[in-house]
Design a protein around this motif. Sequence first.
Motif, PDB file in Angstrom:
ATOM      1  N   GLU A  46     -18.763  11.465  -4.439  1.00  0.00           N
ATOM      2  CA  GLU A  46     -18.970  10.283  -5.643  1.00  0.00           C
ATOM      3  C   GLU A  46     -18.547  11.122  -7.028  1.00  0.00           C
ATOM      4  OE1 GLU A  46     -18.156   6.722  -5.768  1.00  0.00           O
ATOM      5  OE2 GLU A  46     -18.067   6.486  -4.096  1.00  0.00           O
ATOM      6  N   LEU A  47     -18.463  10.571  -8.385  1.00  0.00           N
ATOM      7  CA  LEU A  47     -18.855  10.489  -9.506  1.00  0.00           C
ATOM      8  C   LEU A  47     -20.090  10.109 -10.349  1.00  0.00           C
ATOM      9  CD1 LEU A  47     -15.633  10.164 -11.362  1.00  0.00           C
ATOM     10  CD2 LEU A  47     -16.673  12.860 -11.053  1.00  0.00           C
ATOM     11  N   PRO A  48     -21.168  10.588 -10.671  1.00  0.00           N
ATOM     12  CA  PRO A  48     -21.876   9.917 -11.236  1.00  0.00           C
ATOM     13  C   PRO A  48     -22.382   9.098 -11.599  1.00  0.00           C
ATOM     14  CG  PRO A  48     -22.250  12.537 -12.304  1.00  0.00           C
ATOM     15  CD  PRO A  48     -20.673  11.819 -11.398  1.00  0.00           C
ATOM     16  N   LYS A  49     -20.596   8.648 -12.913  1.00  0.00           N
ATOM     17  CA  LYS A  49     -20.190   7.031 -13.133  1.00  0.00           C
ATOM     18  C   LYS A  49     -19.563   7.234 -12.464  1.00  0.00           C
ATOM     19  CE  LYS A  49     -23.285   7.293 -17.207  1.00  0.00           C
ATOM     20  NZ  LYS A  49     -23.726   7.110 -18.567  1.00  0.00           N
ATOM     21  N   ARG A  50     -18.591   5.509 -12.844  1.00  0.00           N
ATOM     22  CA  ARG A  50     -16.867   5.182 -12.655  1.00  0.00           C
ATOM     23  C   ARG A  50     -16.603   5.362 -13.506  1.00  0.00           C
ATOM     24  NH1 ARG A  50     -17.727   1.084  -6.994  1.00  0.00           N
ATOM     25  NH2 ARG A  50     -18.687   0.185  -8.723  1.00  0.00           N
ATOM     26  N   ASN A  51     -15.111   5.080 -13.488  1.00  0.00           N
ATOM     27  CA  ASN A  51     -14.700   5.040 -15.209  1.00  0.00           C
ATOM     28  C   ASN A  51     -13.454   4.188 -14.528  1.00  0.00           C
ATOM     29  OD1 ASN A  51     -16.882   6.661 -16.552  1.00  0.00           O
ATOM     30  ND2 ASN A  51     -15.957   8.460 -15.414  1.00  0.00           N
TER      31      ASN A  51
ATOM     32  N   PRO B 230     -12.758  14.946 -12.135  1.00  0.00           N
ATOM     33  CA  PRO B 230     -12.372  13.296 -11.486  1.00  0.00           C
ATOM     34  C   PRO B 230     -11.164  13.080 -10.578  1.00  0.00           C
ATOM     35  CG  PRO B 230     -13.325  14.007 -13.765  1.00  0.00           C
ATOM     36  CD  PRO B 230     -12.842  14.962 -13.848  1.00  0.00           C
ATOM     37  N   CYS B 231     -11.266  12.326  -9.882  1.00  0.00           N
ATOM     38  CA  CYS B 231     -10.729  11.933  -9.257  1.00  0.00           C
ATOM     39  C   CYS B 231     -10.528  10.296  -9.031  1.00  0.00           C
ATOM     40  CB  CYS B 231      -9.458  12.344  -8.482  1.00  0.00           C
ATOM     41  SG  CYS B 231     -10.409  12.381  -7.579  1.00  0.00           S
ATOM     42  N   GLY B 232      -9.478   9.660  -8.616  1.00  0.00           N
ATOM     43  CA  GLY B 232      -9.257   8.251  -7.839  1.00  0.00           C
ATOM     44  C   GLY B 232      -8.144   7.185  -7.489  1.00  0.00           C
TER      45      GLY B 232
ATOM     46  N   LEU C  38      -3.496   1.022 -13.218  1.00  0.00           N
ATOM     47  CA  LEU C  38      -4.629   1.345 -13.488  1.00  0.00           C
ATOM     48  C   LEU C  38      -5.383   2.094 -12.742  1.00  0.00           C
ATOM     49  CD1 LEU C  38      -3.997  -2.186 -13.576  1.00  0.00           C
ATOM     50  CD2 LEU C  38      -5.955  -2.525 -13.676  1.00  0.00           C
ATOM     51  N   VAL C  39      -6.186   3.678 -12.791  1.00  0.00           N
ATOM     52  CA  VAL C  39      -6.842   4.356 -12.548  1.00  0.00           C
ATOM     53  C   VAL C  39      -8.742   4.152 -12.510  1.00  0.00           C
ATOM     54  CG1 VAL C  39      -7.257   6.597 -12.223  1.00  0.00           C
ATOM     55  CG2 VAL C  39      -5.152   5.838 -13.490  1.00  0.00           C
ATOM     56  N   PHE C  40      -8.907   4.305 -10.778  1.00  0.00           N
ATOM     57  CA  PHE C  40     -10.174   3.668 -10.664  1.00  0.00           C
ATOM     58  C   PHE C  40     -10.690   5.480 -10.576  1.00  0.00           C
ATOM     59  CE2 PHE C  40      -8.090   0.058  -8.122  1.00  0.00           C
ATOM     60  CZ  PHE C  40      -7.837  -0.260  -9.469  1.00  0.00           C
ATOM     61  N   MET C  41     -11.467   5.958 -11.376  1.00  0.00           N
ATOM     62  CA  MET C  41     -11.721   7.083 -11.773  1.00  0.00           C
ATOM     63  C   MET C  41     -13.229   6.947 -10.605  1.00  0.00           C
ATOM     64  SD  MET C  41     -11.537  10.094 -15.137  1.00  0.00           S
ATOM     65  CE  MET C  41     -10.263   9.192 -15.320  1.00  0.00           C
ATOM     66  N   GLN C  42     -13.438   7.290  -9.623  1.00  0.00           N
ATOM     67  CA  GLN C  42     -14.983   7.291  -8.866  1.00  0.00           C
ATOM     68  C   GLN C  42     -15.025   8.354  -8.301  1.00  0.00           C
ATOM     69  OE1 GLN C  42     -12.626   4.241  -5.855  1.00  0.00           O
ATOM     70  NE2 GLN C  42     -14.576   4.279  -5.370  1.00  0.00           N
ATOM     71  N   TYR C  43     -14.301   9.923  -7.495  1.00  0.00           N
ATOM     72  CA  TYR C  43     -14.518  10.530  -7.159  1.00  0.00           C
ATOM     73  C   TYR C  43     -14.482  11.663  -7.637  1.00  0.00           C
ATOM     74  CZ  TYR C  43     -13.622   7.089  -3.583  1.00  0.00           C
ATOM     75  OH  TYR C  43     -14.374   5.937  -2.653  1.00  0.00           O
TER      76      TYR C  43
ATOM     77  N   ARG D 201       0.770  -0.677   0.028  1.00  0.00           N
ATOM     78  CA  ARG D 201       0.561  -0.632   0.297  1.00  0.00           C
ATOM     79  C   ARG D 201       1.044   0.978   0.118  1.00  0.00           C
ATOM     80  NH1 ARG D 201      -5.870  -1.123   2.112  1.00  0.00           N
ATOM     81  NH2 ARG D 201      -5.913  -3.204   2.526  1.00  0.00           N
ATOM     82  N   MET D 202       0.616   2.577  -0.654  1.00  0.00           N
ATOM     83  CA  MET D 202       1.419   3.209  -0.663  1.00  0.00           C
ATOM     84  C   MET D 202       0.300   4.629  -1.372  1.00  0.00           C
ATOM     85  SD  MET D 202       4.586   3.206  -3.796  1.00  0.00           S
ATOM     86  CE  MET D 202       5.596   1.812  -3.588  1.00  0.00           C
ATOM     87  N   GLY D 203       0.850   6.022  -0.199  1.00  0.00           N
ATOM     88  CA  GLY D 203      -0.096   7.471  -0.136  1.00  0.00           C
ATOM     89  C   GLY D 203      -1.038   8.150  -1.280  1.00  0.00           C
ATOM     90  N   MET D 204      -1.295   9.198  -1.635  1.00  0.00           N
ATOM     91  CA  MET D 204      -1.393   9.491  -2.635  1.00  0.00           C
ATOM     92  C   MET D 204      -0.927  10.321  -3.459  1.00  0.00           C
ATOM     93  SD  MET D 204      -4.630  12.131  -0.805  1.00  0.00           S
ATOM     94  CE  MET D 204      -5.074  12.528  -2.431  1.00  0.00           C
ATOM     95  N   GLU D 205       0.363  10.479  -2.874  1.00  0.00           N
ATOM     96  CA  GLU D 205       1.902  10.361  -4.049  1.00  0.00           C
ATOM     97  C   GLU D 205       2.218   9.379  -5.095  1.00  0.00           C
ATOM     98  OE1 GLU D 205       5.073  13.447  -5.905  1.00  0.00           O
ATOM     99  OE2 GLU D 205       3.081  13.620  -3.908  1.00  0.00           O
ATOM    100  N   GLU D 206       1.979   8.113  -4.823  1.00  0.00           N
ATOM    101  CA  GLU D 206       1.851   7.815  -5.428  1.00  0.00           C
ATOM    102  C   GLU D 206       1.281   6.288  -6.195  1.00  0.00           C
ATOM    103  OE1 GLU D 206       3.454   6.835  -2.034  1.00  0.00           O
ATOM    104  OE2 GLU D 206       5.553   8.060  -2.166  1.00  0.00           O
ATOM    105  N   ASN D 207       0.195   6.449  -5.700  1.00  0.00           N
ATOM    106  CA  ASN D 207      -1.161   5.656  -5.443  1.00  0.00           C
ATOM    107  C   ASN D 207      -2.202   6.468  -5.919  1.00  0.00           C
ATOM    108  OD1 ASN D 207       1.408   3.780  -5.654  1.00  0.00           O
ATOM    109  ND2 ASN D 207      -0.923   2.476  -5.949  1.00  0.00           N
ATOM    110  N   TYR D 208      -2.321   7.809  -6.372  1.00  0.00           N
ATOM    111  CA  TYR D 208      -3.810   8.954  -6.950  1.00  0.00           C
ATOM    112  C   TYR D 208      -3.579   9.122  -7.548  1.00  0.00           C
ATOM    113  CZ  TYR D 208      -8.588   9.760  -4.344  1.00  0.00           C
ATOM    114  OH  TYR D 208      -9.877   9.640  -4.618  1.00  0.00           O
ATOM    115  N   TRP D 209      -4.762   9.378  -8.679  1.00  0.00           N
ATOM    116  CA  TRP D 209      -4.386  10.341  -9.463  1.00  0.00           C
ATOM    117  C   TRP D 209      -5.909  11.672  -9.433  1.00  0.00           C
ATOM    118  CZ3 TRP D 209      -8.920  11.583 -13.548  1.00  0.00           C
ATOM    119  CH2 TRP D 209      -7.976  12.263 -14.302  1.00  0.00           C
ATOM    120  N   SER D 210      -5.017  12.177 -10.241  1.00  0.00           N
ATOM    121  CA  SER D 210      -5.885  13.683 -10.597  1.00  0.00           C
ATOM    122  C   SER D 210      -5.172  14.231 -11.276  1.00  0.00           C
ATOM    123  CB  SER D 210      -6.585  14.588  -9.033  1.00  0.00           C
ATOM    124  OG  SER D 210      -5.363  15.295  -8.782  1.00  0.00           O
TER     125      SER D 210
END
Length: 889
Positions: free
Chosen positions: A222-227, A167-169, A201-206, A152-161
């Motif tokens: 949350e986003l209306p649709k998860r991508n 969108p982010c996730g 793999l980016v889980f775009m859900q927020y 498990r890693m933090g936002m710097e490594e494992n969070y996308w925006s």
Amino acid sequence: METAEIARRFLSFFEKNGHTVVPSASLIAEDPTLLLVPAGMVPFKPFFLGQRTPPYDTATSVQKCIRTKDIEEVGKTSRHATFFQMLGNFSFGDYFKEKAIPLAWELVTTPVEDGGFGIDPDKLWVTVYLEDDEAERIWREVVGVRPERIQRMGMEENYWSMGVPGPCGPCSEIFYDRGPEYGAEGGPQADENRYIEIWNLVFMQYERGEGGDKTGFPIIGELPKRNIDTGMGLERLASVLQGVDNIYETDIIGRVLRRAAELTGTRYGDDSDQDVMLRVVADHVRSAVMLVADGVKPGNEKAGYVLRRILRRSIRNLRLLSGSDTAFLHELTAVSIDAMKDIYPDLLDKADVIHGVIDTEEKNFAETLRAGTALFGRVAERTRAEGGSVFSGSEAFQLHDTYGFPIDLTLEMAAEQGLSVDESAFRELMQKQRETAKADARAKKLGNADISLYAQLLEGAGATDFLGYSDSRSESRIKGIVVDGAASPAAREGERVEIVLDSTPFYAESGGQLADTGTLSVDGRGLVDVEDVQKPLPGLFVHRGTVRSGEIALEDTVHASIDTDRRHAIERSHSATHLIHSALRNALGPTAGQAGSENRPGHLRFDFTADNALGGERLAEVEEEVNTVLARDIEVQTQERGLEEALRMGAMAMFGEKYGDRVRVVEMSDYSVELCGGTHVPSTARLGIVKLLGESSIGSGVRRVEAAVGADAFRRLSRESALVGQLSEQLKTPREELPERIDAMVSRLRTAEKEIERLRAAQVLQAAGSIAEGARRHGSALVVAQAAPEGTSGDDLRKLVLDVRGRLGEDEPVVVAMTAVPKDRPVVVIAVNKAGQKAGVKAGELVGVAARVLGGGGGGKPDIAQGGGSDAGKVDEALRAVEARVASA
């Protein structure tokens, strides 16, 4: 496994799993906030942002990408590259983590013989976001990855925006273990050199809010649709599957690198600095090929500057490697095209144009290096002579603006000579140069509205139905109004306005054809003068103008009417452009590709690729051919076809243009067949006459012809005939003999000017004896410090100073300092004899003293130096300063 096969397997796997295969978008980004496409998801960004509805629920692609942010790191590491390809699969509200994760693992670990990549699962590690229990569970329970292999890693490594609200996730990444020889054990957390990321793999859900960049921003909800947005670097995966240390040694890039080593007589692996240069060349040549293939031409702005920069870095590295000025790029371009053709077959069709553009830039840069390096050397020498260590920003700007030197090249050359560069002054001058052009371009293309507003209009109103191929009038409904950059329900008299209609007869500026003008009227209530029409987003026509009277409102029905006389004049120019293009290709060959055009009423300009000027005789032949063809009254036919079908029938695609699956083909018999979305005359005879007005260079390897068409051409010919008549009468010479008569007059005039110049120079030099007699002693030196005779030129001043110095001999130190003011700008030249130099007096230092008083600069060698300034009123003060310095030496 070859790189082309890796790409094929990736697309095939996801196509079998229900994804639509989407061809790579052009490297030139449609997104106006981007210059070039830097990531695989960029073409799908409007779908993720909800600006446009995707035509498919899932997609897969191999996207061409360019990143220049880390260009200085290219070649120094195993990972950085300018051009790269991103394998991706995408879901727009369809599947999510539960499907994306198993699909990725399946493709990576499935044996080669079964269609996968055949990577040993024991070589793989996985990372997930700190709080993403769901992803961790899927990896562990569904896929079967051992818990100790999941980190498990933090936002710097494992969070996308995207770094802004939207969108982010969380992300989940797959890493490949290269083995203990590459670093410490312990997974990606321990050593990312040993464990390299191959899939993200980016889980775009927020949705994120304001604040922070990569971390520290609030999650709104949350986003209306998860991508799903995934990316796997094709080159990096190739290095793993081909068992090589880095991307530069893979099959495609490695071919270019090895050939570069052969051509320059070097060996890869023998020297670290040399290896970096070879990797830079291999990366940059391939990047250049792909940029040119997408229509980019070398220039000093935007994508053209990126291309010019990487080409010139390549050329300079090749010269340093080989120790010669041999031209190598043609051979390396051919190798790169051949290496990439299996993935991009269109490179073979574009090979001639790619070679033409790159060869011309190499040739032009050779001339640039000679001229620019000479200027650089003079400035560097002067800087050191004056005791400085900073290369001025204004001189760096001159190198860029006049000689096409990229600033990074100036920085490199300055560093080699122990100098720094005043980059802040350079950037300030560059910014001033760009401000006006940027403001004009933004005002013309986008008005004052933000691009997101146009996206909302497109999403709400849908694409505009263009009726202008057949209709000059229509009844349409207003679907959007923009006033002062914001959406508005209505607009009133006097307001500047932008209007979106559901359908329109107005042509929006594109393909070199200017937009239509005309009116929009609402019965009894409002009238708008339409002055321009633009397409800020594909399919969205924005009518820009002023409300002349009354008011208009959303959902009003308007009578749209174009200025038909203007449209027909533009059509004549546009059809003439096609004919000129064909005539130029007949004269110069297929490398004479279109590089830009503008078609306006009665006049056109056409830019094309060519190494040299056409010359008057060939230009006349092109003009004659065009007029011969148009006089045949050829019917101009237009029809819509599939892109592949159109290309098979020989239709010319405009280099750098983007085409959909269906294209419009404009045919003028078999003389001209082109893909074109513009409007045209029904037959070539409607053009009347085409008069080429001239040809000129507008950049490296790009030339321009301009022409008058129809009535404008006739009026031009009429004026020229009248002018020739006047000359014939004044010179008492028949029309046909005018060229010889004028040549003789010009020749006599030049001879007279040379004789006057010779006599004037001789008169100046005659004063040398009396000037030398006026020498006075200052300290241990004889000094002449005075103004030259009035009218002395800069060249004559130098000769005079040397003559005076020679008359004073070598027995004792001599300093001669003289000034002149040609063209209202003071110039000072100082010469010191050998005895003076031995005594420690240097001309370069003295000229710096004088030039500073004059408000300028200067430099030179110890025996002679020259400078200047802007304040002619301080000439005497400058000479006295030189005398004082000599006296104190």
